[in-house]
Design an enzyme around this catalytic site. Sequence first.
Site, PDB file in Angstrom:
ATOM      1  N   ARG A 183     -64.035  38.265  24.500  1.00  0.00           N
ATOM      2  CA  ARG A 183     -62.648  38.516  24.935  1.00  0.00           C
ATOM      3  C   ARG A 183     -61.679  38.703  23.776  1.00  0.00           C
ATOM      4  NH1 ARG A 183     -63.997  34.328  28.620  1.00  0.00           N
ATOM      5  NH2 ARG A 183     -64.689  35.240  30.579  1.00  0.00           N
TER       6      ARG A 183
ATOM      7  N   LYS B 116     -45.988  56.986  11.745  1.00  0.00           N
ATOM      8  CA  LYS B 116     -46.778  56.390  12.835  1.00  0.00           C
ATOM      9  C   LYS B 116     -46.378  54.933  13.059  1.00  0.00           C
ATOM     10  CE  LYS B 116     -50.837  55.952  15.400  1.00  0.00           C
ATOM     11  NZ  LYS B 116     -52.138  56.451  15.781  1.00  0.00           N
TER      12      LYS B 116
ATOM     13  N   GLU C 220     -47.174  52.785  24.558  1.00  0.00           N
ATOM     14  CA  GLU C 220     -46.892  54.132  25.045  1.00  0.00           C
ATOM     15  C   GLU C 220     -46.218  54.141  26.417  1.00  0.00           C
ATOM     16  OE1 GLU C 220     -49.733  57.089  23.657  1.00  0.00           O
ATOM     17  OE2 GLU C 220     -49.362  58.238  25.477  1.00  0.00           O
TER      18      GLU C 220
ATOM     19  N   ASN D 130     -48.860  62.489  20.483  1.00  0.00           N
ATOM     20  CA  ASN D 130     -49.902  63.306  21.108  1.00  0.00           C
ATOM     21  C   ASN D 130     -49.566  64.783  21.115  1.00  0.00           C
ATOM     22  OD1 ASN D 130     -51.909  61.443  21.827  1.00  0.00           O
ATOM     23  ND2 ASN D 130     -50.587  60.650  23.429  1.00  0.00           N
TER      24      ASN D 130
ATOM     25  N   HIS E 144     -52.267  67.335  21.765  1.00  0.00           N
ATOM     26  CA  HIS E 144     -53.471  66.621  22.216  1.00  0.00           C
ATOM     27  C   HIS E 144     -53.842  66.925  23.656  1.00  0.00           C
ATOM     28  CE1 HIS E 144     -52.845  64.540  18.470  1.00  0.00           C
ATOM     29  NE2 HIS E 144     -53.856  63.712  18.666  1.00  0.00           N
TER      30      HIS E 144
ATOM     31  N   HIS F 179     -57.449  67.846  23.766  1.00  0.00           N
ATOM     32  CA  HIS F 179     -58.474  67.070  24.473  1.00  0.00           C
ATOM     33  C   HIS F 179     -59.231  67.952  25.467  1.00  0.00           C
ATOM     34  CE1 HIS F 179     -56.493  62.883  23.609  1.00  0.00           C
ATOM     35  NE2 HIS F 179     -57.146  63.372  22.586  1.00  0.00           N
TER      36      HIS F 179
ATOM     37  N   HIS G 268     -62.014  66.928  16.420  1.00  0.00           N
ATOM     38  CA  HIS G 268     -60.761  66.492  17.052  1.00  0.00           C
ATOM     39  C   HIS G 268     -59.549  67.156  16.373  1.00  0.00           C
ATOM     40  CE1 HIS G 268     -57.846  63.868  18.994  1.00  0.00           C
ATOM     41  NE2 HIS G 268     -57.349  63.589  17.811  1.00  0.00           N
TER      42      HIS G 268
HETATM   43  P1  NAD Z   1     -65.351  61.006  12.544  1.00  0.00           P
HETATM   44  O1  NAD Z   1     -65.170  59.579  12.654  1.00  0.00           O
HETATM   45  O2  NAD Z   1     -66.363  61.656  13.430  1.00  0.00           O
HETATM   46  O3  NAD Z   1     -65.657  61.361  11.029  1.00  0.00           O
HETATM   47  C1  NAD Z   1     -65.913  62.692  10.676  1.00  0.00           C
HETATM   48  C2  NAD Z   1     -67.257  62.844   9.949  1.00  0.00           C
HETATM   49  O4  NAD Z   1     -67.095  62.437   8.591  1.00  0.00           O
HETATM   50  C3  NAD Z   1     -68.371  61.979  10.503  1.00  0.00           C
HETATM   51  O5  NAD Z   1     -69.589  62.657  10.392  1.00  0.00           O
HETATM   52  C4  NAD Z   1     -68.339  60.768   9.567  1.00  0.00           C
HETATM   53  O6  NAD Z   1     -69.547  60.065   9.536  1.00  0.00           O
HETATM   54  C5  NAD Z   1     -68.054  61.430   8.249  1.00  0.00           C
HETATM   55  N1  NAD Z   1     -67.425  60.622   7.235  1.00  0.00           N
HETATM   56  C6  NAD Z   1     -66.560  59.613   7.390  1.00  0.00           C
HETATM   57  N2  NAD Z   1     -66.079  59.224   6.202  1.00  0.00           N
HETATM   58  C7  NAD Z   1     -66.683  59.984   5.265  1.00  0.00           C
HETATM   59  C8  NAD Z   1     -66.587  60.071   3.870  1.00  0.00           C
HETATM   60  N3  NAD Z   1     -65.727  59.316   3.189  1.00  0.00           N
HETATM   61  N4  NAD Z   1     -67.364  60.960   3.218  1.00  0.00           N
HETATM   62  C9  NAD Z   1     -68.196  61.779   3.914  1.00  0.00           C
HETATM   63  N5  NAD Z   1     -68.304  61.771   5.250  1.00  0.00           N
HETATM   64  C10 NAD Z   1     -67.552  60.882   5.920  1.00  0.00           C
HETATM   65  O7  NAD Z   1     -63.988  61.812  12.837  1.00  0.00           O
HETATM   66  P2  NAD Z   1     -62.465  61.520  12.438  1.00  0.00           P
HETATM   67  O8  NAD Z   1     -61.849  62.862  12.315  1.00  0.00           O
HETATM   68  O9  NAD Z   1     -62.334  60.534  11.366  1.00  0.00           O
HETATM   69  O10 NAD Z   1     -61.900  60.818  13.757  1.00  0.00           O
HETATM   70  C11 NAD Z   1     -61.882  61.501  14.989  1.00  0.00           C
HETATM   71  C12 NAD Z   1     -61.864  60.483  16.090  1.00  0.00           C
HETATM   72  O11 NAD Z   1     -60.671  59.715  15.988  1.00  0.00           O
HETATM   73  C13 NAD Z   1     -61.854  61.091  17.470  1.00  0.00           C
HETATM   74  O12 NAD Z   1     -62.770  60.397  18.274  1.00  0.00           O
HETATM   75  C14 NAD Z   1     -60.439  60.872  17.950  1.00  0.00           C
HETATM   76  O13 NAD Z   1     -60.361  60.750  19.350  1.00  0.00           O
HETATM   77  C15 NAD Z   1     -60.078  59.601  17.262  1.00  0.00           C
HETATM   78  N6  NAD Z   1     -58.637  59.404  17.088  1.00  0.00           N
HETATM   79  C16 NAD Z   1     -58.119  58.214  17.454  1.00  0.00           C
HETATM   80  C17 NAD Z   1     -56.782  57.964  17.261  1.00  0.00           C
HETATM   81  C18 NAD Z   1     -56.230  56.612  17.591  1.00  0.00           C
HETATM   82  O14 NAD Z   1     -55.011  56.445  17.576  1.00  0.00           O
HETATM   83  N7  NAD Z   1     -57.060  55.629  17.832  1.00  0.00           N
HETATM   84  C19 NAD Z   1     -55.955  58.927  16.689  1.00  0.00           C
HETATM   85  C20 NAD Z   1     -56.519  60.147  16.319  1.00  0.00           C
HETATM   86  C21 NAD Z   1     -57.872  60.384  16.523  1.00  0.00           C
HETATM   87  N1  GLY Z   2     -52.912  59.235  18.154  1.00  0.00           N
HETATM   88  C1  GLY Z   2     -51.910  58.929  19.128  1.00  0.00           C
HETATM   89  C2  GLY Z   2     -51.451  57.530  19.110  1.00  0.00           C
HETATM   90  O1  GLY Z   2     -51.906  56.715  18.342  1.00  0.00           O
HETATM   91  O2  GLY Z   2     -50.620  57.172  19.893  1.00  0.00           O
END
Ligand code: NAD
Ligand code: GLY
Length: 359
Positions: free
Chosen positions: A120, A226, A236, A244, A247, A251, A264
């Site tokens: 939890r 942010k 939100e 967003n 987005h 999405h 993404h």
């Molecule tokens: P990801 O986590 O898939 O990373 C991209 C690629 O780079 C992967 O293959 C990863 O293993 C690799 N990688 C990571 N660090 C590396 C490094 N230093 N050197 C080499 N390779 C590396 O993608 P991302 O773009 O980091 O994140 C996208 C995700 O984040 C999506 O799922 C999206 O929905 C989410 N997201 C969440 C929020 C939030 O507020 N929580 C905001 C924006 C995006």
């Molecule tokens: N990436 C959108 C948010 O964090 O609200």
Amino acid sequence: MQTLSVELGDRSYPIHIGAGLLDRADLMLPHLAQKRVAVVTNTTVAPLYLQRLTQTLTAAGVAVHPIVLPDGEACKNWETLNLIFDALLTWRAERKTTLIALGGGVIGDMTGFAAACYQRGVPFIQIPTTLLSQVDSSVGGKTGINHPLGKNMIGAFYQPKAVLADTDTLKTLPPRELSAGLAEVIKYGLIRDADFLAWLEANMDRLRSLDALAIAHAIYRSCEIKAQVVGEDEREGGIRAILNLGHTFGHAIETGMGYGTWLHGEAVGAGMALAAETSRRLGWLSAGDVARARALIRAAGLPDAAPELGLETWLDYMGHDKKVESGKLRFVLLKRLGEAVITGEVPRDVLAGVLAAPR
Ligand code: NAD
Ligand code: GLY
């Protein structure tokens, strides 16, 4: 190193940005309730950075249990999440055991959700290693996984104890992933800061070649915006939705094309171009503004046009957006470059025109 703070009362936390932070046990130790951590990472990041982080922590007397997951957006699901719980239970992780997310946004979102659910709720620290995760996903406490019918549809708001963005890790990031992160950086300029937008136009080449000062500035300003927005509206209820921009369209592209086909950030880039065009058709942006936004998206190495999904498919996938209220789609659009607006009033024919426009 630069530090800023997400102000959320007794759940406030620091964001540290700088080179070499993987070696800084002093930035992690104050946030550990127990000298035991599980480091969640993946098969790509583990060979690059797991040993170094493990050395830092063990030298400080912390027991480290690594959990190495498969890589990829397509693995951001229940099955992979369960691997974290299996490992935590097998290792007998306790309520005071901290989870550390070492990786991009996929690892950060899943580790945060696991931390929210395990017993939890256990503490967690974000160590983002992609540009996208350093400027966006590691900050603000949105955690979760995808569902086949909708992106990020299962999750929780759960804030980390600290964020450590080690800019050195960006040196191993593939250029396509760097561009994906730049999409979210551009987003901050478009929604809240016209001066930052102009700075990005002037410095995009420096950012793409990882100029240390330029990258540090872009990460700091992005996290600052942010943190401000999250501080104003953590869950939100209103204004946070401006984060967003692009987005709702993005999405739909990600889900429609199959998770991982478009990154993404690429989907957000094309989505922001569609949002700008929608804003023009509603009379808010000029054709010159839209051209400026699209040129910056392209300069970042991102697509400024969306794939052909078909209007009904677009509407179907956009209908699963978390901003939908009483069945009605809501969009983040631009009143002008540097100012976002949230609206449910986009006539269907305007939307159909934007989605059918030549690409
Ligand atoms: P990801 O986590 O898939 O990373 C991209 C690629 O780079 C992967 O293959 C990863 O293993 C690799 N990688 C990571 N660090 C590396 C490094 N230093 N050197 C080499 N390779 C590396 O993608 P991302 O773009 O980091 O994140 C996208 C995700 O984040 C999506 O799922 C999206 O929905 C989410 N997201 C969440 C929020 C939030 O507020 N929580 C905001 C924006 C995006
Ligand atoms: N990436 C959108 C948010 O964090 O609200």
